[in-house]
Every structure is written in C-alpha cells, then in structure tokens.
Design an enzyme around this catalytic site. Structure first.
Site, PDB file in Angstrom:
ATOM      1  N   LYS A 218       0.836  -1.194   0.000  1.00 38.68           N
ATOM      2  CA  LYS A 218       0.000   0.000   0.000  1.00 38.68           C
ATOM      3  C   LYS A 218       0.875   1.249   0.000  1.00 38.68           C
ATOM      4  CE  LYS A 218      -3.853  -2.349   0.379  1.00 38.68           C
ATOM      5  NZ  LYS A 218      -4.971  -2.288  -0.576  1.00 38.68           N
ATOM      6  N   ASP A 246      -0.511   0.073  -4.456  1.00 32.84           N
ATOM      7  CA  ASP A 246      -1.954   0.307  -4.366  1.00 32.84           C
ATOM      8  C   ASP A 246      -2.201   1.562  -3.540  1.00 32.84           C
ATOM      9  OD1 ASP A 246      -4.693   0.201  -4.085  1.00 32.84           O
ATOM     10  OD2 ASP A 246      -4.754  -1.787  -3.182  1.00 32.84           O
ATOM     11  N   GLU A 272      -2.471   0.550  -8.441  1.00 33.85           N
ATOM     12  CA  GLU A 272      -3.870   0.164  -8.262  1.00 33.85           C
ATOM     13  C   GLU A 272      -4.669   1.315  -7.673  1.00 33.85           C
ATOM     14  OE1 GLU A 272      -6.191  -3.293  -5.689  1.00 33.85           O
ATOM     15  OE2 GLU A 272      -4.165  -3.648  -6.442  1.00 33.85           O
ATOM     16  N   GLU A 301     -11.985  -2.959  -7.988  1.00 32.99           N
ATOM     17  CA  GLU A 301     -12.654  -3.405  -6.770  1.00 32.99           C
ATOM     18  C   GLU A 301     -13.789  -2.478  -6.360  1.00 32.99           C
ATOM     19  OE1 GLU A 301     -10.466  -2.479  -2.792  1.00 32.99           O
ATOM     20  OE2 GLU A 301      -8.896  -2.744  -4.280  1.00 32.99           O
ATOM     21  N   ASP A 324     -14.217  -7.887  -8.712  1.00 31.37           N
ATOM     22  CA  ASP A 324     -14.491  -8.125  -7.303  1.00 31.37           C
ATOM     23  C   ASP A 324     -15.733  -8.996  -7.214  1.00 31.37           C
ATOM     24  OD1 ASP A 324     -15.858  -7.527  -4.626  1.00 31.37           O
ATOM     25  OD2 ASP A 324     -13.880  -6.626  -4.332  1.00 31.37           O
ATOM     26  N   HIS A 351      -9.438  -8.730  -7.335  1.00 29.68           N
ATOM     27  CA  HIS A 351      -9.262  -8.190  -5.998  1.00 29.68           C
ATOM     28  C   HIS A 351      -9.789  -9.204  -4.991  1.00 29.68           C
ATOM     29  CE1 HIS A 351     -11.257  -6.023  -2.539  1.00 29.68           C
ATOM     30  NE2 HIS A 351      -9.991  -5.702  -2.386  1.00 29.68           N
TER      31      HIS A 351
END
Length: 426
Positions: A218, A246, A272, A301, A324, A351
């Site tokens: 992240k 992400d 992402e 997602e 998703d 995801h």
C-alpha cells in the site's frame, strides 16, 4: 431441484483494525466484515453468500438484502438456472428499489450476496464446485448466464459465444493442468500501510520463501515512507519478481502521475486505484503517462457494474482488470466483465483483499482460464492471509498457487461458531 423457502442475513464483523490488518491510505482502520446470507430450501440444502464491508455500514447491506430476498421465496432453482441471464436482469433491477441504485452501491452489494448464494446453492445441488459447474457448461449455456443489455456496443452475444467456442477444444487439458499446479497467487499481506518497516521486510522474506513472485504494498500516505518501503520490498524480492503498489483512491490525477513517477525506480508493475474509481478518463490519463515507465493502471474493486468496466476497457483506462466477487452483481455480471476483458486483451487479476473474497474469486479466475482466456499468463489472484480459518472449505494456497476447490458450492460457507462469535449487535 430445491425450492427456496426462506433466508437469514447476519451482520458479521471481525476486529482486524486492532493490528492494522487491511490498512491503507484511504482506510486506516478497517474491520473486515460481511453481510452474510443463508438461503433455506425445501430439500435441506442451503445456499450461502456474502458481500464484503469494512465494519460500519454493514447494517445497510443487511437491510438491502432483507428488502431483496423476498423476490427469491418460492422460486425453484431449476427455473432460475434455466435462463439465468434473463433472471439476473430482473432480479438485479427490482421494481421501485432500482431507484436507489441502479446497479450500484448498497443495493448492488446486496444483489451480489444473494446472487452468489444462489450460485452456492446451485453448486451444492449439482455436487460441483462453482468453477467446475461453469466449466462443464456448453458455450451456448454459458452465454445464457449473461445479461448483455448495455454491453452490445462493446461485446455482443455472438462475439462472446465465439470466444467461448474458440477455447472449448483445450478445456479438458487445462482442467488437468489446473488440478495439477493450480492458479498463480500474489500477496498483499506483507504490505499493509499500518505495518512498520521491519514487519514489511520480514513478511516479504517469508513470501519469497513460500515461492511468491508477486508482492503488493500500500502507498499514498507519505512519499518518503513509500520510497523506503518500495526499496525494502525490491531489495528482498530482487530484480526478477514483481512489485505492485496500491493507493486506494487517495490521489488526484496529476498527483497520482507525479507520485508514481517518484516510485518508478523500483519498477512497479501496476498502480492500483490511483484516483476516484468513478473517474474513467482520469484513469486513462494516468495509464497513458505511466505506461511509458513500465507501470500500468489496475482497478476494479470499486467499479460499480459491467457498464463502467465496459467504459474502462473502451477508454484503455486499465492495464489489469480487477474484478471483485461481491462489488458487482455476483457471478453472472463478473462473467460478462471477464468476457469483455478477453475481447480487449486485458488480463483479469481479481481483488481479494477482504473476508471471503479469496474463497470467492478463485472460482472466477479458474473459469477465466478454463473457458475464456485459455491462459494463466499475466494473471494472478490476490491472496490475503486473514480470516480463512472461519470457513468450512477455505481456499488452499500451496507453492504460490491456488489449488482448485473440490467441495460443492462457492467455498463461502462459514463455520457456525464463527457466525455466532462475530455477529454484530448494536
């Protein structure tokens, strides 16, 4: 075939925020949660489904499920599955309730939970896991699962049928290969934003030791910190494995471009959710610039429905399509999205950062490989090593690959003790 006679829906919440599990730039303290549905039948078989949430708001999804579920009561499973695309179109667009969607938000999350519960019921009735249930369909039966309304300017039923027929001859060999080696996985478990650097390093080393070649972290809270964490991960994984990043929607378009350029030395495969999931043209602009640095946009997602995915693909706004299992309207809508991605040549990498999502999406990627794409190249499924112990038939990842589920249904049945322990009451 059974007839649906009743349902229950429970608000289930796990306190993952206590250890920063699942933390990111937009969601610093998520509690992985679910609106959890059980469909009852006259044959004693149950259909289980859920939609994923982050704690507060789960009660809204439960209310929406309870508003939609009466439309299933008295329905024979065989009548639903006989022409499932037509059934899905009616069920996902309920009279009056459609106004508070349509096909998006809380209402569509509830649709996903119930549609997926029907699929779990169908798999159990046929004594097949969902991936095998779909793989055993003919191309003609497959396309009948899909609602093509709003899609035909990008994908017609005839085009979808041609894609499926083209892959049909090698399906048996691919099933054997899947059962032998599984489907490639990537991990996010090493890179939650709330983890200290030493924990990121330790978990990355463990992931490499397990054979994982794709590691996601992240980013988006602090650029200097992101550089440190990217450097740690790249140092641990070496030059030949893949790093993904992400941002969870935290940036404006220009900021996303500037920030990821700063991280380019560590060669991220994708960025992402760099900006608002509703900003299709913004994602296209980001992808246009960053692909020159070897980084593509990955998203999906929080993309509401197949129509938005259609536009993302038409606009060349995603380099990786992240379906998703419980954001759009369940299996049927995801199959439409996977088919569109195949036509546009975009790999599907689901995801799965949430409770039950790994259990769900393994089936969808395996269907993609067996029936639609015909390859696993460039495709990986997210794996987050949290909360699988609460499922009766949890996903199995071995040798950096998801092994195909063998139990009938959608792998989403939770243990009764877990449902009792983590049921939320205000």
């Amino acid at each position: 075939m059974p007839t649906i006679t009743g349902w229950t829906c429970r608000d289930i919440r796990f306190p993952t925020s206590k250890h920063a599990d699942g933390s990111d730039a937009m969601n610093p303290d998520p509690d992985y949660s679910a609106a959890y549905v059980v469909l009852e039948t006259d044959r004693g078989i149950q259909g289980h489904g859920l939609t994923f949430t982050l704690g507060k708001g789960t009660e809204l999804c439960v209310a929406a499920v309870n508003a939609l579920a009466p439309n299933l009561i008295g329905k024979k499973l065989e009548d639903i599955t006989a022409h499932m695309g037509a059934w899905w179109q009616r069920f996902a667009n309920p009279d009056q309730l459609r106004w508070v969607g349509p096909e998006k938000g809380v209402l569509h999350l509830a649709v996903a939970a119930l549609v997926n519960a029907v699929w779990d019921l169908w798999g159990k009735a046929e004594q097949k896991p969902v991936w095998r249930l779909v793989a055993d369909l003919t191309p003609e039966q497959f396309v009948d699962l899909i609602d093509f309304r709003y899609l035909t300017d990008a994908l017609t039923k005839d085009e979808a049928l041609a894609i499926l027929k083209a892959q049909a001859p090698g399906k048996a060999e691919r099933i054997a290969e899947l059962e032998r080696v599984g489907f490639p996985a990537y991990t996010t478990s090493a890179g939650w934003l709330g983890y200290p650097e030493e924990k990121v390093r330790r978990l990355t080393r463990e992931a490499v030791a397990q054979g994982l070649s794709y590691i996601k972290i992240k980013v988006g809270r602090d650029l200097a910190d992101d550089k440190k964490r990217c450097a740690i991960v790249r140092e641990e994984i070496g030059p030949d494995r893949y790093l993904m990043i992400d941002a969870n929607q935290i940036w404006d378009v220009g900021q996303a471009i500037a920030w990821v350029k700063e991280l380019a030395p560590w060669k991220p495969l994708w960025i992402e959710e760099p900006t608002s999931p509703d900003d299709i043209l913004g994602h296209a602009a980001i992808d246009r610039v960053l692909r020159r640095y070897g980084t593509r946009v990955a998203t999906g997602e929080h993309v509401h429905n197949r129509v938005m995915f259609k536009q993302y693909l038409q606009a060349t706004a995603m380099g990786f399509c992240q379906i998703d299992a419980a954001r759009v309207g369940g299996v049927n809508e995801n199959l439409a999205i996977i088919l569109m991605a195949a036509k546009f040549g975009v790999p599907v990498c689901p995801h799965a950062g949430g409770v039950g999502l790994c259990e769900y999406v393994q089936h969808l990627s395996m269907i993609d490989y067996l029936c639609i794409a015909g390859t696993r190249e460039g495709r990986v499924i997210e794996y987050v090593d949290h909360l699988h112990e609460h499922f009766v038939d949890p996903c199995v990842v071995r040798g950096a690959a998801y092994l195909p589920p063998t139990a009938p249904g959608f792998s989403i049945t939770m243990k009764p003790a877990s449902l009792d322990r983590y049921r939320f009451t205000a």
